[in-house]
Design a protein around this motif. Structure first.
Motif, short mmCIF file in Angstrom:
data_model
loop_
_atom_site.label_atom_id
_atom_site.label_comp_id
_atom_site.label_asym_id
_atom_site.label_seq_id
_atom_site.Cartn_x
_atom_site.Cartn_y
_atom_site.Cartn_z
N GLN A 1 -8.17 3.58 0.29
CA GLN A 1 -8.21 4.40 1.50
C GLN A 1 -7.04 5.37 1.55
N ALA A 2 -5.85 4.91 1.13
CA ALA A 2 -4.64 5.72 1.27
C ALA A 2 -4.54 6.81 0.20
N VAL A 3 -4.91 6.48 -1.05
CA VAL A 3 -4.82 7.45 -2.15
C VAL A 3 -6.08 7.33 -3.01
N PRO A 4 -7.19 7.88 -2.52
CA PRO A 4 -8.47 7.67 -3.19
C PRO A 4 -8.54 8.19 -4.62
N ASP A 5 -7.70 9.17 -4.98
CA ASP A 5 -7.74 9.72 -6.34
C ASP A 5 -6.97 8.87 -7.35
N MET A 6 -6.17 7.91 -6.89
CA MET A 6 -5.36 7.13 -7.81
C MET A 6 -6.23 6.14 -8.59
N VAL A 7 -5.99 6.05 -9.88
CA VAL A 7 -6.69 5.09 -10.73
C VAL A 7 -6.06 3.71 -10.53
N VAL B 1 0.84 -1.20 0.00
CA VAL B 1 0.00 0.00 0.00
C VAL B 1 0.88 1.25 0.00
N GLN B 2 1.92 1.24 0.82
CA GLN B 2 2.80 2.41 0.89
C GLN B 2 3.48 2.67 -0.44
N LYS B 3 3.80 1.60 -1.18
CA LYS B 3 4.42 1.78 -2.50
C LYS B 3 3.48 2.56 -3.41
N ALA B 4 2.19 2.26 -3.36
CA ALA B 4 1.22 3.01 -4.16
C ALA B 4 1.20 4.48 -3.76
N VAL B 5 1.24 4.74 -2.46
CA VAL B 5 1.26 6.12 -1.96
C VAL B 5 2.50 6.85 -2.47
N ASP B 6 3.65 6.20 -2.40
CA ASP B 6 4.90 6.82 -2.84
C ASP B 6 4.86 7.13 -4.33
N CYS B 7 4.30 6.21 -5.13
CA CYS B 7 4.19 6.44 -6.57
C CYS B 7 3.27 7.62 -6.87
N TYR B 8 2.17 7.69 -6.16
CA TYR B 8 1.22 8.79 -6.36
C TYR B 8 1.86 10.13 -5.99
N ASN B 9 2.55 10.15 -4.86
CA ASN B 9 3.19 11.39 -4.42
C ASN B 9 4.29 11.84 -5.39
#
Length: 352
Positions: free
Chosen positions: A85-91, A44-52
Motif C-alpha cells: 500500500q505504501a510503496v506499490p512499485d517496490m519489489v 513499513v516506514q523503513k521500506a518507504v524510506d529505503c525506496y525514497n
C-alpha cells in the motif's frame, strides 16, 4: 549481461537495481536502536524510506513487538500488505529463511523446517520474490568478520557468537525442487542465493531437467564461512560461468559490502546493502543506517554515470511475473546452450 567491448560504459549497462536489506534478523534492537524498526508501522516506514533513497527491491524479514525475529506468516502477510500500500512499485523479496535468529537463549541460529518455508508460497498478498538457497552448507556469518565489527553487539556475547558461527543452511535436493515448484505455481519468482559455482550448477541442472522454468535471477553471496570469500578471483570465476541472460546482484558483509558493490556496479551488475549485511562506514568510526548505505551507493553510481532503476525498470530487469513454457525456451531466454540430444541432463530422472 556480457563483457564485450564497452561493457564498462554506463550507456551499455542496465540501470542499477539496489536491493535494501534493512531488517537485520541477526541483530537485536539494542544493537542499533536508531535503525532497527520494531512496530509494524515502523517496519513499513523503513521500506518507504529505503525506496525514497533509491532502493527498488526490499529484502523482507519481520519482527515481533518484543524485538525478536518473527516466524509467524501472519506477520509477513501484514508487512507485505503494508508495504504494497505504501510503496506499490517496490519489489518485495521475502527472505527464505523466514528468520534465522535463535528462538531462545543458548540456541543456535537456524533456518525453519522445509514444510514451514514451503508455506511462503501461500503468503497473502503474495510477494514478488522469495529467496531460494541451493545446497546445504555451513553459514558461519562471523568467519571473515573482525572483532571490532561486532564489538558491543549481541553477536559478540558467547551465546551470540556460538549461535551464528554454528549456523547451517538446510537446502536439500527435495526441498529445492519442491520449493521452486510451489513458488512458480503461485506466480512468485525464485531469487536464487548462490554461494559459489556448485550452487549455480545445481540450478542449471534443474533448468535443464525442466524443474525450474523462469528467469535466472540470483545473488552471489560472498560472506565466507561456507560461501565464497569476497574477492575478485571468486567474482570473476562466478560471472565467467553464468549465462548472459542472468540478472546478478552482488552481496557481501560488513566492510566488504561497499567495495564488492563498487566492483559489481562498475561491471554492470546490481547491488545490495543494509544493516542485515553491514553496520559500519568504511573507517568504522560510526554505524551507518540502511538509508545512509543506499544514499552512498546512489552517490557512487552517479560518479560512475550509471542511472538508478525506477520501480518499473527494476521489475522489467528482474522479469517479475515471467515464466516459460518449455525447457528449450527457458534455456534460450537465459542464455544457456541448448540441451544436448540424447544425453542425461545432470540426472537420470526426467520431468514428465
Amino acid at each position: 549481461m556480457n563483457f564485450l567491448d564497452g561493457h564498462l560504459f554506463p550507456e551499455n549497462q542496465q540501470p542499477l537495481v539496489i536491493t535494501a536489506a534493512p531488517y537485520g534478523p541477526e541483530w537485536i534492537p539494542s544493537d542499533f536502536p536508531e535503525d532497527i524498526p520494531v512496530t509494524m508501522e515502523a517496519q513499513v516506514q523503513k521500506a518507504v524510506d529505503c525506496y525514497n533513497a533509491g532502493a527498488t527491491v526490499l529484502h523482507l524479514h519481520v519482527r515481533e513487538l518484543d524485538g525478536t525475529g518473527s516466524k509467524r506468516l501472519s506477520q509477513f502477510n501484514a508487512l507485505i500488505a503494508g508495504v504494497r500500500q505504501a510503496v506499490p512499485d517496490m519489489v518485495i523479496q521475502v527472505g527464505g529463511s523466514i528468520s534465522f535468529a535463535p528462538v531462545g537463549e543458548g540456541e543456535v541460529a537456524k533456518w525453519l523446517s522445509d514444510d514451514t518455508r514451503h508455506m511462503l508460497a501461500e503468503l497473502t498478498p503474495k510477494p514478488d520474490q522469495v529467496t531460494v538457497t541451493v545446497n546445504t552448507t555451513q553459514m558461519n556469518v562471523t568467519e571473515h568478520m573482525e572483532e571490532a565489527d561486532i564489538a558491543g553487539t549481541s553477536m559478540a556475547t558467547p551465546e551470540g557468537r556460538r549461535a551464528y558461527t554454528e549456523m547451517v543452511v538446510p537446502s536439500t535436493p527435495s526441498f529445492v525442487e519442491e520449493h521452486v515448484k510451489r513458488l512458480s505455481a503461485a506466480g512468485i519468482q525464485s531469487a536464487f542465493q548462490f554461494y559459489n559455482l556448485n550452487s549455480f550448477e545445481t540450478v542449471e541442472r534443474l533448468i535443464r531437467r525442466g524443474i525450474y522454468k523462469g528467469p535466472l535471477v540470483c545473488n552471489w553471496v560472498a560472506i565466507s564461512g561456507g560461501m565464497d570469500a569476497p574477492n575478485i578471483y571468486n567474482l570473476s570465476n562466478f560471472v565467467r560461468a553464468i549465462p548472459d541472460g542472468t540478472m546478478l546482484t552482488v552481496e557481501s558483509s560488513m566492510r566488504n559490502v561497499l567495495p564488492i558493490n563498487m566492483m559489481g556496479m562498475a561491471m554492470g551488475l546490481h547491488v545490495r546493502c543494509g544493516i542485515e549485511d553491514n553496520l559500519w562506514n568504511q573507517a568504522r568510526t560510526e554505524k551507518m543506517s540502511t538509508v545512509q548505505q543506499i544514499e552512498q551507493l546512489v552517490r557512487v553510481a552517479k560518479e560512475f554515470g550509471r542511472p538508478i532503476a525506477t520501480g518499473k525498470q527494476a521489475r522489467e530487469i528482474l522479469k517479475i511475473g515471467v515464466f516459460y513454457d518449455t525447457v528449450e525456451e527457458t534455456l534460450a531466454a537465459n542464455g544457456f546452450a541448448p540441451n544436448a540430444p540424447g544425453r542425461q541432463q545432470g540426472f537420470l530422472r526426467k520431468v514428465a
